[in-house]
Design a protein around this motif. Structure first.
Motif, mmCIF file in Angstrom:
data_model
loop_
_atom_site.group_PDB
_atom_site.id
_atom_site.type_symbol
_atom_site.label_atom_id
_atom_site.label_comp_id
_atom_site.label_asym_id
_atom_site.label_seq_id
_atom_site.Cartn_x
_atom_site.Cartn_y
_atom_site.Cartn_z
ATOM 1 N N MET A 105 0.835 -1.199 0.000
ATOM 2 C CA MET A 105 0.000 0.000 0.000
ATOM 3 C C MET A 105 0.872 1.251 0.000
ATOM 4 O O MET A 105 1.900 1.288 0.657
ATOM 5 N N ILE A 106 0.416 2.257 -0.739
ATOM 6 C CA ILE A 106 1.159 3.520 -0.758
ATOM 7 C C ILE A 106 0.287 4.620 -0.174
ATOM 8 O O ILE A 106 -0.877 4.763 -0.553
ATOM 9 N N TYR A 107 0.837 5.381 0.745
ATOM 10 C CA TYR A 107 0.111 6.493 1.341
ATOM 11 C C TYR A 107 0.910 7.768 1.130
ATOM 12 O O TYR A 107 2.136 7.747 1.214
ATOM 13 N N GLN A 108 0.204 8.848 0.864
ATOM 14 C CA GLN A 108 0.884 10.135 0.726
ATOM 15 C C GLN A 108 0.399 11.093 1.800
ATOM 16 O O GLN A 108 -0.796 11.175 2.070
ATOM 17 N N VAL A 109 1.356 11.775 2.411
ATOM 18 C CA VAL A 109 1.007 12.774 3.409
ATOM 19 C C VAL A 109 1.591 14.103 2.942
ATOM 20 O O VAL A 109 2.786 14.176 2.639
ATOM 21 N N PRO A 110 0.768 15.146 2.853
ATOM 22 C CA PRO A 110 1.320 16.427 2.389
ATOM 23 C C PRO A 110 2.228 17.061 3.438
ATOM 24 O O PRO A 110 2.198 16.693 4.603
ATOM 25 N N CYS A 111 3.038 17.990 2.988
ATOM 26 C CA CYS A 111 3.842 18.799 3.879
ATOM 27 C C CYS A 111 2.911 19.520 4.850
ATOM 28 O O CYS A 111 2.101 20.338 4.418
ATOM 29 N N LEU A 112 3.016 19.200 6.122
ATOM 30 C CA LEU A 112 2.156 19.878 7.084
ATOM 31 C C LEU A 112 2.969 20.972 7.749
ATOM 32 O O LEU A 112 4.012 20.714 8.330
ATOM 33 N N GLU A 113 2.478 22.192 7.622
ATOM 34 C CA GLU A 113 3.318 23.311 8.062
ATOM 35 C C GLU A 113 3.325 23.508 9.562
ATOM 36 O O GLU A 113 4.303 23.869 10.149
ATOM 37 N N LYS A 114 2.178 23.234 10.179
ATOM 38 C CA LYS A 114 2.106 23.484 11.616
ATOM 39 C C LYS A 114 2.996 22.470 12.333
ATOM 40 O O LYS A 114 3.348 21.432 11.788
ATOM 41 N N ASP A 115 3.319 22.789 13.553
ATOM 42 C CA ASP A 115 4.235 21.969 14.326
ATOM 43 C C ASP A 115 3.748 20.519 14.442
ATOM 44 O O ASP A 115 2.801 20.207 15.131
ATOM 45 N N LEU A 116 4.445 19.633 13.735
ATOM 46 C CA LEU A 116 4.059 18.230 13.697
ATOM 47 C C LEU A 116 4.310 17.528 15.012
ATOM 48 O O LEU A 116 3.804 16.459 15.271
ATOM 49 N N HIS A 117 5.146 18.129 15.821
ATOM 50 C CA HIS A 117 5.569 17.415 17.019
ATOM 51 C C HIS A 117 4.541 17.479 18.134
ATOM 52 O O HIS A 117 4.572 16.688 19.044
ATOM 53 N N ALA A 118 3.641 18.442 18.034
ATOM 54 C CA ALA A 118 2.605 18.500 19.051
ATOM 55 C C ALA A 118 1.567 17.427 18.726
ATOM 56 O O ALA A 118 1.498 16.937 17.604
ATOM 57 N N ILE A 119 0.792 17.067 19.728
ATOM 58 C CA ILE A 119 -0.165 15.981 19.556
ATOM 59 C C ILE A 119 -1.115 16.243 18.393
ATOM 60 O O ILE A 119 -1.420 15.350 17.606
ATOM 61 N N ASN A 120 -1.542 17.484 18.259
ATOM 62 C CA ASN A 120 -2.450 17.805 17.157
ATOM 63 C C ASN A 120 -1.832 17.508 15.805
ATOM 64 O O ASN A 120 -2.511 17.070 14.885
ATOM 65 N N GLY A 121 -0.545 17.746 15.700
ATOM 66 C CA GLY A 121 0.162 17.451 14.466
ATOM 67 C C GLY A 121 0.105 15.965 14.156
ATOM 68 O O GLY A 121 -0.129 15.555 13.012
ATOM 69 N N LEU A 122 0.320 15.142 15.190
ATOM 70 C CA LEU A 122 0.295 13.694 14.997
ATOM 71 C C LEU A 122 -1.107 13.224 14.603
ATOM 72 O O LEU A 122 -1.265 12.329 13.772
ATOM 73 N N LEU A 123 -2.110 13.860 15.205
ATOM 74 C CA LEU A 123 -3.483 13.481 14.854
ATOM 75 C C LEU A 123 -3.808 13.872 13.417
ATOM 76 O O LEU A 123 -4.500 13.141 12.701
ATOM 77 N N THR A 124 -3.272 15.017 12.999
ATOM 78 C CA THR A 124 -3.481 15.428 11.607
ATOM 79 C C THR A 124 -2.822 14.418 10.663
ATOM 80 O O THR A 124 -3.403 14.032 9.642
#
Lengths: 386, 309
Positions: free
Chosen positions: A352-371
């Motif tokens: 399976m291939i999944y694509q995740v776009p460049c997420l600008e907001k801070d990925l390290h916070a929990i919300n980032g991980l949920l996004t």
């Protein structure tokens, strides 16, 4: 099979890939998802960014199973049974610890640690981190405390080498070879001569002369001591290797769409094939995505006029905003093209291939991980080669 | 000799190639050596790949070399062992393979030894050194440090013999600030900067090797100066997705710029080495055109550094 099914079915998920692709964040996001699905989940991680460690409440102290209450993260698991633990592998953990751990007694351990040959060369040995990560995984696995273990691997392209370690070690530590290395120490006694044969001994002497590594006393001692701790170690390695290859384990390859990173991903794929590894998914992270673009000069003129009309910016600023967009549009198109041809190289349509776009907001916070999880679990992936 | 060190994905090969171009433009005969299992430098020059242990002209004045430890060991033994029959006997024997795999670090030592050997080479006609400059593109940091530490480890391990002697020579070369500089490439992001600070510490304090320049690569800067332009409610233009996108990517570049600045500040406040800042190049791939842009950027910043010091 989608990612949710994989998390449901597998007991071990190993995330591998180059550095800088967001592997640690993705591993953490998968672990959170596992816990939310009601699994007792362990995230085994190597070197999280400080903010990620902070937002998970992970302490810098290594090699400890740290509970991460989901409530503290502001999460309510789907099922009560779900829980999250994490363990931070100690980066500085070294071969020294392994020697101490596996030496049959303290004296032999000390002998090895004090051996000149071992001392000056042990810090240049590769792979202690990979080896220790797999060791820990094996410990956690046979412990059966967790339903799901997510492993974040060190960011080198040699990560997969550990799968070959048991075989290599067996070859390397074959008793016969060790005896060869002890030869000079025992000044080529009768036994040694018999083992090596005339030609072997001749070659060996020549190599010693040529390289100057003929002060083999230390090496001989080292191997002599080492031979006493071999059997148990190899047995454990073999068992670890079995865990990595069994049906309840899945490998995920994490990459980004950058040309050099995809080149390394291709290297991983070759190794995956060579080593017959069960690769289940490829996650392409940090993809530049521009859903709607400027197609031609006409479109460009129109949008520039529109920007001027709507935003009425000072001279030139509107144009620069459009130019900025065009730069990213260029990247997005290039990413798309590269991903397309990368998909062609995937070995089977089982991956399976999944694509995740460049997420600008801070990925390290929990919300980032949920996004991140929204992209991984909501849309579903697609297969390569199709 | 310039070593180029850095975390995977930060653009080591790009910087190494741009430096080689700069040297070639100044008329220096340059060897661009890649220490890795896979060779990737030829791609940047649009050239077919380089065979292991072979040299190939990638650009006028720039020669590519893919250094391989095992091939270098064989080359080395080939020089030492005079008899052809003996060589064949040894290279074909099982004992040889055991010897190579059982002597840890030997391959790394031989790879660095090969660089030393290249440095010593002389032009047959003039008698001057064959290479004016050797640029070494290394694998990801951890592995690169293994290569660089190997001569010292071998020197300490083997008290006598050829390896000891060779290790000493190599060590003398890479520890000599007149001849060698260890340069680091990083991006202005948290993890690469952490690693850079860590590596600088290892190079200066533990290995005591000469630190050169720090290249900060892929820095985002908005095309306008200062703050995000205030736009009258861009998100109230639902009929036009394009306007929303333009606004979104303006915010993206601002966000990356701010994040980059924080990390550049960290490097500036903590590092003793001169910094060279390379902007992000918006392009589908790095080709000669992009390399030349980076080369010009490096050149102008080097000039400024010279003036300000």
């Amino acid at each position: 099979m989608g990612l949710t099914d994989l998390l449901e079915e597998k007991k071990v998920i190993i995330c591998c890939g180059s550095g800088g692709v967001g592997k640690t964040s993705i591993a953490a996001a998968l672990a959170i998802k596992g816990a939310m699905m009601g699994k007792k989940t362990m995230a085994l991680t190597i070197d999280p960014a400080k903010r990620l460690a902070d937002s998970l409440g992970l302490k810098p102290k290594g090699n400890e199973e740290t509970p991460i209450p989901l409530k503290n993260l502001g999460l309510i698991p789907g099922q009560d049974s779900g829980s999250l633990h994490a363990m931070l592998l100690d980066r500085r953990a070294s071969w020294d610890e392994l020697v101490v751990k596996y030496a049959p007694n303290e004296e032999i351990g000390k002998n090895i640690l004090n051996n000149q040959f071992y001392k000056s060369l042990s810090h240049t040995f590769a792979g202690s981190q990979e080896y220790l990560a797999m060791e820990k995984l094996y410990d956690l696995y046979i412990n059966r405390k967790y339903d799901l273990i997510i492993v974040d691997t060190p960011p080198t392209k040699h990560t997969l080498d550990f799968l070959e370690v048991p075989q290599r070690m067996t070859d390397f530590l074959d008793r016969k070879i060790i005896k060869w290395f002890m030869l000079p120490y025992f000044s080529a006694g009768r036994l040694g001569l018999k083992l090596l044969g005339k030609t072997g001994l001749f070659i060996f002497r020549r190599l010693e002369d040529a390289t100057g590594i003929y002060v083999l006393k230390d090496i001989s001692e080292f191997f002599l001591n080492l031979s006493s701790m071999i059997d148990g170690t190899i047995e454990r390695m073999r068992k670890t290797s079995e865990v990595l290859r069994n049906k309840q384990t899945a490998f995920f390859l994490i990459t980004s769409p950058e040309a050099s990173v995809l080149a390394e991903a291709n290297y991983f794929l070759r190794r995956v094939k060579e080593l017959n590894i069960p690769l289940a998914a490829v996650i392409i992270n940090k993809v530049n995505v521009v859903p709607e673009g400027i197609v031609n000069d006409n479109g460009l003129r129109e949008i520039k006029a529109l920007v001027k009309e709507r935003w009425g910016l000072e001279k030139g600023l509107g144009e620069r905003l459009v130019d900025n967009f065009l730069q990213f549009q260029l990247l997005a198109r290039a990413d798309k093209k590269r991903i397309q041809s990368f998909k062609q190289t995937l070995p089977s349509n089982q991956i399976m291939i999944y694509q995740v776009p460049c997420l600008e907001k801070d990925l390290h916070a929990i919300n980032g991980l949920l996004t991140l999880n929204q992209y991984l679990f909501a849309g579903g992936g697609n297969y390569g080669n199709t | 000799m310039l070593f180029i060190i850095g975390k995977g994905g930060v653009g080591k090969s790009t910087i190494a190639a741009a430096l080689a171009l700069l040297a070639a433009q100044r008329g220096k005969k340059t060897l661009l050596a890649e220490l890795d299992t896979e060779e990737s430098i030829s791609f940047l020059f649009g050239s077919p790949s380089i065979e292991k242990a072979n040299k190939k002209e990638l650009y006028p004045g720039i020669y590519g070399l893919h250094v391989d430890g095992k091939a270098a060991l064989e080359e080395y033994l080939g020089i030492i062992l005079k008899s052809q029959r003996l060589k064949e006997l040894i290279f074909r024997s099982k004992t040889y393979n055991y010897f190579v795999s059982a002597a840890p670090g030997l391959k790394e030592l031989m790879a660095v030894g090969k660089l030393w050997y290249e440095e010593q080479l002389q032009d047959e006609r003039t008698g001057s050194p064959l290479w004016d400059l050797i640029i070494v593109d290394t694998p990801a940091t951890g592995h690169a440090l293994q290569y660089i530490r190997m001569p010292k480890a071998a020197y300490d391990s083997f008290a006598t013999g050829v390896v000891h002697r060779e290790a000493k020579r190599v060590l003398d070369l890479i520890a000599d600030p007149e001849k060698t500089l260890l340069n680091i490439v990083t991006t202005a992001e948290e993890m690469p900067v952490n690693e850079t600070l860590d590596v600088v510490d290892k190079i200066r304090k533990k290995a005591n090797l000469p630190l050169g320049y720090i290249f900060i690569n892929k820095i985002f800067t908005p095309l306008w100066s200062g703050e995000m332009p205030s736009l009258p409610n861009p998100y109230n233009s639902p009929e036009n997705g394009l306007l929303r996108s333009i606004c979104h990517w303006a915010e993206v570049v601002m966000e990356r710029w701010v994040r980059n600045k924080i990390q550049i500040d960290r490097l500036e406040s903590k590092l003793p080495a001169p910094l060279i800042k390379i902007p992000y190049i918006f392009s589908a791939e790095i080709t000669m055109k992009e390399l030349l842009i980076i080369t010009r950027e490096i050149e102008s910043q080097l000039k400024q550094l010279v003036i300000s010091h």
